[in-house]
Design an enzyme around this catalytic site. Structure first.
Site, PDB file in Angstrom:
ATOM      1  N   ARG A  46     -67.025  43.085  33.704  1.00  0.00           N
ATOM      2  CA  ARG A  46     -66.614  43.626  32.405  1.00  0.00           C
ATOM      3  C   ARG A  46     -65.258  43.043  32.030  1.00  0.00           C
ATOM      4  O   ARG A  46     -65.001  42.704  30.887  1.00  0.00           O
ATOM      5  CB  ARG A  46     -66.546  45.166  32.434  1.00  0.00           C
ATOM      6  CG  ARG A  46     -65.897  45.724  31.181  1.00  0.00           C
ATOM      7  CD  ARG A  46     -66.089  47.213  30.916  1.00  0.00           C
ATOM      8  NE  ARG A  46     -66.316  48.034  32.065  1.00  0.00           N
ATOM      9  CZ  ARG A  46     -65.364  48.464  32.920  1.00  0.00           C
ATOM     10  NH1 ARG A  46     -64.098  48.143  32.732  1.00  0.00           N
ATOM     11  NH2 ARG A  46     -65.690  49.210  33.947  1.00  0.00           N
ATOM     12  N   TYR A  98     -67.255  43.291   4.028  1.00  0.00           N
ATOM     13  CA  TYR A  98     -68.532  43.436   4.716  1.00  0.00           C
ATOM     14  C   TYR A  98     -68.823  44.941   4.844  1.00  0.00           C
ATOM     15  O   TYR A  98     -67.932  45.716   5.228  1.00  0.00           O
ATOM     16  CB  TYR A  98     -68.432  42.777   6.093  1.00  0.00           C
ATOM     17  CG  TYR A  98     -69.684  42.929   6.920  1.00  0.00           C
ATOM     18  CD1 TYR A  98     -70.844  42.243   6.589  1.00  0.00           C
ATOM     19  CD2 TYR A  98     -69.719  43.768   8.030  1.00  0.00           C
ATOM     20  CE1 TYR A  98     -71.995  42.397   7.341  1.00  0.00           C
ATOM     21  CE2 TYR A  98     -70.861  43.916   8.794  1.00  0.00           C
ATOM     22  CZ  TYR A  98     -72.002  43.229   8.429  1.00  0.00           C
ATOM     23  OH  TYR A  98     -73.138  43.380   9.172  1.00  0.00           O
ATOM     24  N   ASP A 170     -61.000  38.345   8.616  1.00  0.00           N
ATOM     25  CA  ASP A 170     -62.392  38.134   9.030  1.00  0.00           C
ATOM     26  C   ASP A 170     -62.784  36.744   8.515  1.00  0.00           C
ATOM     27  O   ASP A 170     -62.947  36.539   7.317  1.00  0.00           O
ATOM     28  CB  ASP A 170     -63.268  39.234   8.425  1.00  0.00           C
ATOM     29  CG  ASP A 170     -64.742  39.114   8.811  1.00  0.00           C
ATOM     30  OD1 ASP A 170     -65.174  38.005   9.180  1.00  0.00           O
ATOM     31  OD2 ASP A 170     -65.465  40.122   8.716  1.00  0.00           O
ATOM     32  N   LYS A 195     -73.137  34.639  13.283  1.00  0.00           N
ATOM     33  CA  LYS A 195     -73.458  33.835  12.108  1.00  0.00           C
ATOM     34  C   LYS A 195     -73.296  32.344  12.416  1.00  0.00           C
ATOM     35  O   LYS A 195     -74.018  31.816  13.232  1.00  0.00           O
ATOM     36  CB  LYS A 195     -72.587  34.303  10.931  1.00  0.00           C
ATOM     37  CG  LYS A 195     -72.495  35.839  10.794  1.00  0.00           C
ATOM     38  CD  LYS A 195     -73.810  36.512  10.423  1.00  0.00           C
ATOM     39  CE  LYS A 195     -73.785  38.025  10.627  1.00  0.00           C
ATOM     40  NZ  LYS A 195     -72.704  38.758   9.973  1.00  0.00           N
TER      41      LYS A 195
HETATM   42  C1  LIG Z   1     -72.126  40.084  10.136  1.00  0.00           C
HETATM   43  C2  LIG Z   1     -70.709  40.298   9.771  1.00  0.00           C
HETATM   44  C3  LIG Z   1     -69.894  41.192  10.475  1.00  0.00           C
HETATM   45  C4  LIG Z   1     -70.426  42.054  11.612  1.00  0.00           C
HETATM   46  O1  LIG Z   1     -70.811  41.290  12.691  1.00  0.00           O
HETATM   47  P1  LIG Z   1     -72.022  41.677  13.701  1.00  0.00           P
HETATM   48  O2  LIG Z   1     -72.053  40.510  14.623  1.00  0.00           O
HETATM   49  O3  LIG Z   1     -73.254  41.823  12.862  1.00  0.00           O
HETATM   50  O4  LIG Z   1     -71.646  42.953  14.371  1.00  0.00           O
HETATM   51  C5  LIG Z   1     -68.569  41.303  10.084  1.00  0.00           C
HETATM   52  N1  LIG Z   1     -68.062  40.587   9.060  1.00  0.00           N
HETATM   53  C6  LIG Z   1     -68.824  39.715   8.350  1.00  0.00           C
HETATM   54  C7  LIG Z   1     -68.214  38.959   7.234  1.00  0.00           C
HETATM   55  C8  LIG Z   1     -70.166  39.547   8.672  1.00  0.00           C
HETATM   56  O5  LIG Z   1     -70.916  38.699   7.957  1.00  0.00           O
END
Ligand SMILES: *Cc1c(COP(=O)(O)O)cnc(C)c1O
Length: 379
Positions: A46, A98, A170, A195
């Site tokens: 972990r 988001y 982000d 993504k």
């Molecule tokens: C998908 C996404 C998230 C969340 O991420 P997960 O991997 O689905 O938990 C946060 N910010 C943006 C801009 C996203 O597209």
């Protein structure tokens, strides 16, 4: 070292015991110690895992950061940043967030006494109006989803620095290939590695990077204390995905441009949102802080009926209907009925999120086929 070389080599070393060029998947929960307190830097999985360490160092290098941390999902990474705060603290976040970020702030952290203000950060001066002695964190996302608005990271970071606030960006939509928020003054960069970083729609993962040793220590403490770590197998997949990030992003950008230009001249299309179009409201910010424009394209139809958008989306053959983005395959989503359905229609209309808004994550197929697909679907 330039970006493509770093994507392939940063953080990874041939395995010392075998020479394997690919970082092995260290599928282990613990590590044998030579004696009490005598170990090779790994005690329990972990806390640390060599496959994860390689990925964390790789992502950090791509963002120009010293430190990286990976999490079980993007949301787990966001959760770790929010856990830097205490009851009574306040967050200022952009209003075009988001959905999951908005949800964790308002539905989870609000009940622990953390307050948030959501505002339009296109006017950086607005941010200053909401700062008070309890403010600790500014959170922003650029480009935003699904309208692809851009926020000037440097302008916001100057306000954060002046007021001694943390700034977290982000960077999921841009990827480190197109934008490095640390260079513009951000303290932490967050990624949903699910993504573009993974890029193959086969992993859920999150990441944080920073250049500040103290901040890294705190986040690493939370990572270990709360335990939302990714599996070594997933770390391997994301490491492999990143090796082609620069090539994929180049193609996403070329295809994004071709699709945006096709849509722009189509008589049935009303507005096209792609940050590379000179007509985009914030194109100047894109030119300032980004190295490319990516493959996220949204558009609306002149006939503003929900049914029209549905017809187009259901006629698409290559663009698959689904949430998420950033994979090699093209996807389309309908924000009004999918990701943003919980927002009332009047509110959606006000922000420009019309019923016929269709969001495309343009993949890396051949542009001709993607355009042909859109042509037959729009009619
Ligand atoms: C998908 C996404 C998230 C969340 O991420 P997960 O991997 O689905 O938990 C946060 N910010 C943006 C801009 C996203 O597209």
């Amino acid at each position: 070292m330039k970006f493509g070389t770093k994507a392939i080599h940063a953080g990874v070393h041939p395995d010392p015991s075998t020479g394997a060029i690919m970082t092995p998947i260290f599928q282990t929960s613990t590590y044998v110690q030579e004696g009490i307190g005598k170990h090779k830097g790994y005690e329990y999985a972990r806390t640390q895992n060599p496959t994860r360490t390689a990925l964390e160092n790789n992502i950090a290098a791509l963002e120009g950061a010293q430190f990286g941390l990976c999490f079980a999902s993007g949301m787990a990474a966001i959760d770790a940043v929010l856990k830097l705060l205490s009851a009574g603290d306040e967050i200022i976040a952009c209003n075009d967030l988001y959905g999951g970020t908005y949800r964790i702030i308002t539905k989870v952290f609000q009940q622990f006494g953390i307050k948030a203000h959501f505002l339009d950060m296109n006017q950086p001066a607005e941010v200053e109006r909401f700062i008070n002695p309890n403010t600790k964190l500014i959170w922003l996302e650029t480009p935003t989803n699904p309208l692809l608005n851009l926020i000037d990271i440097e302008a916001i970071s100057l306000i954060a620095q002046k007021n001694d606030l943390l700034l977290c960006v982000d960077n999921t939509f841009a990827t480190p290939c197109l934008q490095n928020p640390l260079l513009w003054g951000a303290d932490i960069v967050m990624h949903s590695a699910t993504k573009y970083l993974s890029g193959h729609s086969d992993v859920v993962m999150g990441a944080l990077v920073t250049n500040k040793p103290e901040l890294h220590q705190k986040l690493a403490f939370i990572q270990n204390a709360c335990g939302a770590v990714p599996s070594p197998n997933d770390c391997f997949l994301v490491l492999r995905g990143i090796k082609t990030l620069h090539i994929r992003m180049e193609r996403h950008g070329q295809n994004g441009k071709a699709v945006a230009e096709f849509l722009q001249q189509h008589p049935k299309v009303d507005r096209v949102y792609w940050i590379g179009l000179p007509t985009h409201t914030n194109h100047a910010i894109a030119l300032k802080q980004m190295q490319g424009f990516g493959g996220m394209v949204s558009f609306t139809l002149k006939n503003d009926q929900m049914d029209e958008a549905k017809k187009v989306m259901e006629s698409l053959k290559i663009f698959a209907l689904g949430e998420s983005l950033g994979g090699v395959e093209s996807l389309c989503t309908h924000p009004a009925t999918m990701t943003h359905a919980s927002i009332p229609k009047e509110q959606r209309d006000k922000t420009g999120l019309k019923d016929t808004l269709i969001r495309l994550s343009v993949g890396i197929e051949d542009a001709e086929d993607l355009i042909e697909d859109l042509k037959q679907a729009i009619g």
